[in-house]
Write an enzyme that holds these catalytic residues in place. Structure first.
Site, PDB file in Angstrom:
ATOM      1  N   ASP A  34       0.864  -1.182   0.000  1.00  0.00           N
ATOM      2  CA  ASP A  34       0.000   0.000   0.000  1.00  0.00           C
ATOM      3  C   ASP A  34       0.898   1.229   0.000  1.00  0.00           C
ATOM      4  O   ASP A  34       1.713   1.411   0.909  1.00  0.00           O
ATOM      5  CB  ASP A  34      -0.885   0.042   1.258  1.00  0.00           C
ATOM      6  N   GLN A 113      -5.195  -8.335   3.059  1.00  0.00           N
ATOM      7  CA  GLN A 113      -5.619  -8.862   4.369  1.00  0.00           C
ATOM      8  C   GLN A 113      -4.596  -9.827   4.968  1.00  0.00           C
ATOM      9  O   GLN A 113      -4.300  -9.762   6.152  1.00  0.00           O
ATOM     10  CB  GLN A 113      -6.982  -9.533   4.243  1.00  0.00           C
ATOM     11  N   HIS A 176      -0.761  -0.840  -4.540  1.00  0.00           N
ATOM     12  CA  HIS A 176      -2.055  -0.174  -4.494  1.00  0.00           C
ATOM     13  C   HIS A 176      -1.776   1.274  -4.077  1.00  0.00           C
ATOM     14  O   HIS A 176      -1.358   1.521  -2.948  1.00  0.00           O
ATOM     15  CB  HIS A 176      -2.986  -0.853  -3.485  1.00  0.00           C
ATOM     16  N   ASN A 297     -19.342  -8.528   8.632  1.00  0.00           N
ATOM     17  CA  ASN A 297     -20.041  -7.361   9.168  1.00  0.00           C
ATOM     18  C   ASN A 297     -21.497  -7.355   8.689  1.00  0.00           C
ATOM     19  O   ASN A 297     -21.940  -8.297   8.006  1.00  0.00           O
ATOM     20  CB  ASN A 297     -19.300  -6.069   8.798  1.00  0.00           C
ATOM     21  N   HIS A 344     -19.407  -8.783  13.392  1.00  0.00           N
ATOM     22  CA  HIS A 344     -18.960  -7.537  14.024  1.00  0.00           C
ATOM     23  C   HIS A 344     -19.656  -6.334  13.397  1.00  0.00           C
ATOM     24  O   HIS A 344     -19.902  -6.289  12.196  1.00  0.00           O
ATOM     25  CB  HIS A 344     -17.437  -7.371  13.962  1.00  0.00           C
ATOM     26  N   THR A 345     -20.038  -5.387  14.228  1.00  0.00           N
ATOM     27  CA  THR A 345     -20.615  -4.141  13.734  1.00  0.00           C
ATOM     28  C   THR A 345     -20.158  -3.040  14.677  1.00  0.00           C
ATOM     29  O   THR A 345     -19.504  -3.312  15.687  1.00  0.00           O
ATOM     30  CB  THR A 345     -22.157  -4.239  13.643  1.00  0.00           C
ATOM     31  N   GLY A 442     -11.491  -4.474  10.799  1.00  0.00           N
ATOM     32  CA  GLY A 442     -12.288  -5.704  10.730  1.00  0.00           C
ATOM     33  C   GLY A 442     -11.405  -6.944  10.796  1.00  0.00           C
ATOM     34  O   GLY A 442     -11.710  -7.905  11.514  1.00  0.00           O
ATOM     35  N   ASP A 443     -10.300  -6.916  10.050  1.00  0.00           N
ATOM     36  CA  ASP A 443      -9.397  -8.070  10.047  1.00  0.00           C
ATOM     37  C   ASP A 443      -8.721  -8.242  11.409  1.00  0.00           C
ATOM     38  O   ASP A 443      -8.482  -9.363  11.854  1.00  0.00           O
ATOM     39  CB  ASP A 443      -8.333  -7.909   8.961  1.00  0.00           C
TER      40      ASP A 443
HETATM   41  N1  LIG Z   1     -14.046   4.118  16.073  1.00  0.00           N
HETATM   42  C1  LIG Z   1     -14.091   2.794  16.235  1.00  0.00           C
HETATM   43  N2  LIG Z   1     -13.769   2.249  17.453  1.00  0.00           N
HETATM   44  C2  LIG Z   1     -13.797   0.917  17.624  1.00  0.00           C
HETATM   45  N3  LIG Z   1     -14.149   0.041  16.660  1.00  0.00           N
HETATM   46  C3  LIG Z   1     -14.473   0.512  15.432  1.00  0.00           C
HETATM   47  C4  LIG Z   1     -14.463   1.907  15.174  1.00  0.00           C
HETATM   48  N4  LIG Z   1     -14.836   2.082  13.882  1.00  0.00           N
HETATM   49  C5  LIG Z   1     -15.071   0.857  13.380  1.00  0.00           C
HETATM   50  N5  LIG Z   1     -14.858  -0.103  14.301  1.00  0.00           N
HETATM   51  C6  LIG Z   1     -15.011  -1.559  14.121  1.00  0.00           C
HETATM   52  O1  LIG Z   1     -14.398  -1.922  12.905  1.00  0.00           O
HETATM   53  C7  LIG Z   1     -15.226  -2.797  12.170  1.00  0.00           C
HETATM   54  C8  LIG Z   1     -14.896  -2.636  10.699  1.00  0.00           C
HETATM   55  O2  LIG Z   1     -14.883  -3.895  10.102  1.00  0.00           O
HETATM   56  P1  LIG Z   1     -15.329  -4.111   8.588  1.00  0.00           P
HETATM   57  O3  LIG Z   1     -16.651  -3.468   8.369  1.00  0.00           O
HETATM   58  O4  LIG Z   1     -15.221  -5.550   8.314  1.00  0.00           O
HETATM   59  O5  LIG Z   1     -14.278  -3.257   7.782  1.00  0.00           O
HETATM   60  P2  LIG Z   1     -12.801  -3.658   7.312  1.00  0.00           P
HETATM   61  O6  LIG Z   1     -12.786  -5.136   7.114  1.00  0.00           O
HETATM   62  O7  LIG Z   1     -12.641  -2.877   6.052  1.00  0.00           O
HETATM   63  O8  LIG Z   1     -11.892  -3.194   8.403  1.00  0.00           O
HETATM   64  C9  LIG Z   1     -16.645  -2.377  12.560  1.00  0.00           C
HETATM   65  O9  LIG Z   1     -17.533  -3.464  12.429  1.00  0.00           O
HETATM   66  C10 LIG Z   1     -16.484  -1.953  14.022  1.00  0.00           C
HETATM   67  O10 LIG Z   1     -16.725  -3.073  14.861  1.00  0.00           O
HETATM   68 MG   LIG Z   2     -14.059  -6.661   6.910  1.00  0.00          MG
END
Ligand SMILES: Nc1ncnc2c1ncn2[C@@H]1O[C@H](COP(=O)(O)OP(=O)(O)O)[C@@H](O)[C@H]1O
Ligand SMILES: [Mg+2]
Length: 459
Positions: A34, A113, A176, A297, A344-345, A442-443
């Site tokens: 990256d 990832q 990238h 997610n 996760h959300t 997320g990862d």
């Molecule tokens: N400010 C934050 N503080 C803590 N956790 C966060 C915050 N923002 C996002 N997250 C967590 O990060 C996750 C992002 O995962 P995802 O949507 O799979 O994106 P990516 O895989 O691109 O990282 C969200 O589901 C949430 O649980």
């Molecule tokens: Mg993800």
């Protein structure tokens, strides 16, 4: 709230004690470089004037979605700024690739990832980690952390494990190019309504999930050396490639890997990512029965329910109705037989497992601390830093969800619901109010939970 404070402290100790128990993890398949550049107004305007402002501005309204010329490149960047939207376009032209390389960057980071998780699991957690890297040029190898991170290389007929820095080859740089801009960023009369990024993807290998020789011919040897495997990077697959290859060819190879991993009792996790192509998404769902665990997610769960459930439920999942999410997770488990689903959300995580135990909850809590640390610092460098996240506030709004769950399920205690043949686990997460970066959180969440749960259950 006091209860969760205590549970968080205990979970951190349990996870930290257990992580050294893990003997080996395998990460496939996407690793790249990256190259991050923070856009500069004057530089950008000068370059656009040189190419021809009119030509570039035409692309803003008629996006080419791919880059075959410099007009496309700068048109894409301007469109992303104008809409405040993240976009990623593939770079087809060699001439543009040269231009990008010469434009330079502010920062290089390991990407993909698998690459990112290697630096976390091997570099930070100290777990022996084997990672797939499609190409191993010096520029990329130097981005790997020191520590037990390995790539397999053939020495004659024998497969050896060495750190990527010790296996540098004269291979392609898969870059990238990430162009970041802050909210309010202005070029000519265009202003960004929010911060975001435009990605120019100059990587022919990860786009088709290229697998290097060691993974095609020596996979059995690799599988023997690990207890866990985490697979990701399949979301980019297309139905057809110009040379006649299809997504099926790649997934057949992945399925073969899973058969071998299962034969050696390796626990496998699939990290879902939004998969635009519906055919490919269907095929990925069909592959889930071969995995032990899946992480996703709300958007990804909804996109699965569109296929195996109904539109109405998918919509409710997207809107964040917790009982709909639980229904959707149960449907996914019924459909695939997979043993563990980690959802996760923003603000909470849920896990549905076909086994019981407090380790599931402690692993989710540990993952929440790791995610908060990463959000706070932009990057996690040492495992001790995770302790600082204990003082990050726990999501207050999740307490309302917790009360609703308590009302619905009578057997609800300390985040764990006994559903007789399944366990549902709920945790409110730490939320960092102004995160330094949210890339790869997320990862971090999914891999931290998967490996620490395994470590704690092993004892
Ligand atoms: N400010 C934050 N503080 C803590 N956790 C966060 C915050 N923002 C996002 N997250 C967590 O990060 C996750 C992002 O995962 P995802 O949507 O799979 O994106 P990516 O895989 O691109 O990282 C969200 O589901 C949430 O649980
Ligand atoms: Mg993800």
């Amino acid at each position: 709230m006091r209860l969760w404070k205590r549970l968080y402290v205990n979970a951190l100790e349990n996870a930290l004690n257990a992580i050294p128990n893990i003997e080996g993890v395998l990460l496939g398949y996407n690793t790249n470089i990256d190259a991050i550049k923070y856009l500069d107004k004057d530089d950008l305007e000068k370059r656009i004037e040189e190419i021809g402002k009119d030509k570039v501005f035409k692309v803003i309204e008629n996006p080419s979605e791919k880059i075959s010329s410099l007009e496309d490149l700068f048109g894409g960047i301007l469109r992303s700024i104008k809409l405040g939207k993240a976009m990623e376009w593939f770079v087809e032209s060699e001439e543009v690739r040269k231009y990008l390389r010469e434009w330079e960057w502010d920062e290089l980071r390991i990407g993909g990832q698998a690459g990112i998780m290697a630096n976390l699991l091997g570099g930070v957690y100290g777990i022996p980690t084997i990672v797939h890297i499609p190409q191993n040029p010096k520029l990329q190898a130097e981005l790997f952390a020191d520590g037990p991170i390995y790539v397999p290389v053939f020495e004659g007929d024998e497969l050896k494990l060495v750190h990527p820095k010790e296996a540098v080859a004269d291979e392609e740089e898969l870059i990238h190019y990430i162009y970041e801009f802050p909210k309010g960023f202005q070029v000519f009369d265009i202003q960004a309504p929010r911060e975001n990024r435009f990605i120019a993807n100059a990587d022919d290998y990860n786009a088709r999930v290229y697998m290097r020789k060691e993974f095609r011919e020596g996979f059995e040897e690799i599988a023997k050396k690990v207890e866990l495997a985490i697979i990701s990077g399949l979301q980019v697959l297309k139905e057809h490639y110009p040379d006649g290859m299809t997504y099926r060819d790649v997934l057949d190879r992945v399925e073969n890997h899973l058969n071998i991993l299962n034969r050696y009792n390796v626990k496998t996790h699939f990290e879902f990512a939004y998969t635009a192509n519906r055919r490919v998404r269907e095929a990925l769902i069909e592959l889930l029965p071969k995995f032990t665990s899946v992480g996703l997610n709300e958007v990804e769960l909804a996109s699965i329910i569109e296929i195996i459930g109904d539109e109405e439920l998918a919509k409710e999942v997207l809107e964040g109705h917790v009982f709909s999410v639980i229904d959707a997770m149960n449907i996914l488990m019924d459909e695939t037989g997979i043993e563990r689903i980690h959802f996760h959300t923003y603000g909470y995580y849920l896990a549905l497992t076909q086994y019981m135990g407090e380790e599931v909850r402690d692993a989710l809590l540990f993952a929440s601390l790791a995610a908060a640390t990463k959000a706070m610092r932009g990057n996690l460098e040492r495992i001790e830093q995770i302790r600082d996240a204990l003082s990050v506030p726990t999501n207050e709004r999740a307490m309302i969800l917790e009360e609703e769950l308590e009302k619905e399920f009578t057997e609800f205690e300390n985040g764990i619901i006994d559903m007789t043949d399944r366990q549902l686990t709920f945790v409110p997460t730490k939320i960092v109010a102004s995160p330094k970066s949210t890339v790869g959180i997320g990862d971090t969440i999914s891999s931290s939970a998967f490996v620490s749960e395994f470590g704690m259950r092993k004892k």
